[in-house]
Design an enzyme around this catalytic site. Structure first.
Site, PDB file in Angstrom:
ATOM      1  N   LYS A  93      36.154  40.245  40.200  1.00  0.00           N
ATOM      2  CA  LYS A  93      36.000  39.325  41.323  1.00  0.00           C
ATOM      3  C   LYS A  93      37.360  39.128  41.992  1.00  0.00           C
ATOM      4  CE  LYS A  93      33.737  35.012  42.623  1.00  0.00           C
ATOM      5  NZ  LYS A  93      33.134  33.737  42.175  1.00  0.00           N
ATOM      6  N   CYS A 136      35.081  39.634  53.159  1.00  0.00           N
ATOM      7  CA  CYS A 136      34.304  38.454  52.791  1.00  0.00           C
ATOM      8  C   CYS A 136      33.899  37.733  54.077  1.00  0.00           C
ATOM      9  CB  CYS A 136      35.124  37.526  51.903  1.00  0.00           C
ATOM     10  SG  CYS A 136      34.207  36.066  51.359  1.00  0.00           S
ATOM     11  N   LYS A 185      37.937  47.471  51.487  1.00  0.00           N
ATOM     12  CA  LYS A 185      36.521  47.124  51.548  1.00  0.00           C
ATOM     13  C   LYS A 185      36.170  46.649  52.949  1.00  0.00           C
ATOM     14  CE  LYS A 185      32.928  44.782  48.867  1.00  0.00           C
ATOM     15  NZ  LYS A 185      32.671  43.950  47.671  1.00  0.00           N
TER      16      LYS A 185
END
Length: 429
Positions: free
Chosen positions: A95, A193, A231
């Site tokens: 995480k 995110c 990402k």
């Protein structure tokens, strides 16, 4: 990407009528380079042959299979990451961590489900999942100790650290240095995110701004001495633009996609949004089965861009989005992905799902006579084109079919009434 350039060849297996040329190894100071590939499928259809090999090498990292725990709750602490390694996952991405976990404040409930049934129904298959969860709220020092312990106990297993920091060069450099000292094998940079702390220029706030992304990638790649994956957020008009920037700025790979910005729904009894926290909610990230087709489209676009612009470079692509079966994973691999990440699938089905994924992927490989992942990686990419080209191809096919039907196919087809025209239909000049 290590050569997604495809060359047509003849073969007995129509699915495998392609070959991939090898790309040269690129040397990165203090970084491993991924092996290039040449792709052929075996001509034998004997399903009793050798067991399909699921192992992959990505940016110099050897994984027993392409299945990777995606960054999120399944990689939130030592206990669960150890469980993932014991169950046989190819790699684990922890995480996301940052320097100051004290600023991370999560709420509960923070998940909501979408079912293939009426609004609010507790029954029906889960097809969508929303989260409003932030990055790790555990102290960085605690996470670093657990990274170090995991690498000591599982030295041959691949542990990837997901990191995210504020728009501050010194902060990024400190975070990279401290995490690298634990012995992790690679970084995945969370530029995607979709919720939480955008005012601090974190997550998607960077991934949606190519100028900012280029600058931060420059800081990261100047400091890191292990492979770096960026990402990508799907919450952009053209995902190839940030992917191109990340790769051009020194990243060895990209991961796609992170979750899609969403509102899960409104409770028609309470009239409040879900997930409901003290009567209120906020848009969050959407994942699970329903996002799989969207993820495939994004990965396809990135793979085609990499094939066109980075064909001679040793780069990688990790596919993410709605993977719950070996077939789901095979689709990402057929589009050119080197690995496939699973996060929500683990939250729904447990860590043991990796055995099912591996078994189903092997079944797919046996069906097509593939002995390794590289036998079919990228095989379907060449069959994507523009709508204009589809029209042209169909028009040509129709003309060819009409041409085949010209003339008489048998003596029984002569009619007598149209004898002259029937004769002319078989004249070549």
């Amino acid at each position: 990407m290590a050569s997604l350039s495809l060359t047509q060849i003849r073969g007995n297996n129509p699915v495998a009528e392609f070959a991939r040329t090898r790309s040269p190894q690129l040397g990165f100071p203090l970084r491993s380079s991924r092996v290039g590939f040449r792709v052929f499928a075996s001509e034998s259809s004997n399903s009793k042959g050798p067991e399909p090999d699921l192992s992959v090498n990505v940016n110099g990292l050897h994984m027993p299979n392409p299945f990777v725990i995606g960054s999120g709750p399944p990689g939130t602490n030592y206990t669960v990451m150890k469980r993932a390694f014991d169950e046989g996952w190819g790699a684990v991405i922890a995480k996301t961590v940052s320097l100051d976990a004290a600023k991370v404040k999560n709420v509960t409930p923070r998940y909501a489900k979408l079912r293939a049934d009426a609004n609010g129904s507790p029954k029906g298959q889960i097809i969508g999942w929303e989260n409003i969860e932030l990055i790790s709220d555990r102290p960085l020092e605690t996470m670093l100790k657990e990274f170090k312990q995991l690498k000591e106990e599982y030295p041959d297993s691949i542990l990837i650290a997901s990191i995210m920091e504020e728009y501050n060069k010194a902060g990024w450099e400190e975070l990279i240095d401290r995490v690298e000292q634990t012995g992790v094998d690679a970084f995945e940079i969370n530029f995607s995110c979709p919720h939480g702390m955008p005012e601090r220029k974190m997550g998607a706030a960077v991934g949606q701004d190519c100028a900012l992304l280029e600058e931060v990638c420059g800081w990261i790649n100047a400091k890191a001495t292990i492979p770096v994956w960026a990402k990508m957020t799907p919450n952009v008009t053209d995902i190839t633009q940030p992917a191109r920037v990340a790769l051009s700025s020194g990243c060895e790979g990209v991961s796609a996609i992170n979750t899609i910005m969403s509102v899960m729904g409104i409770n028609l009894t309470t009239l409040r949004p879900e997930p409901c926290v003290e009567g209120y909610s906020t848009p969050g990230g959407y994942s699970s089965k329903a996002v799989h087709p969207i993820a495939l489209a994004k990965v396809m676009s990135i793979a085609k861009m990499m094939k066109s612009e980075f064909a001679n470079k040793d780069l990688s692509l990790s596919g993410i989005g709605g993977v719950e079966t070996g077939g789901d994973a095979a689709e990402f691999l057929l589009l050119g992905a080197n690995s496939v990440q699973v996060c929500t699938g683990v939250m729904m089905h447990g860590y043991g799902v990796v055995k099912k994924l591996c078994s189903e992927l092997k079944d797919f490989m046996r069906q097509h006579n593939f002995s390794s992942i590289e036998d079919f990686r990228g095989a379907s990419l060449e069959y994507f084109t523009t709508h204009t080209d589809l029209v042209r191809r169909q028009q040509e096919a129709i003309l060819q079919r009409k041409a085949v039907k010209r003339g008489l196919q048998s003596d029984k087809d002569w009619t007598g009434d149209g004898f002259v025209k029937e004769t002319e239909s078989m004249v070549s000049n």
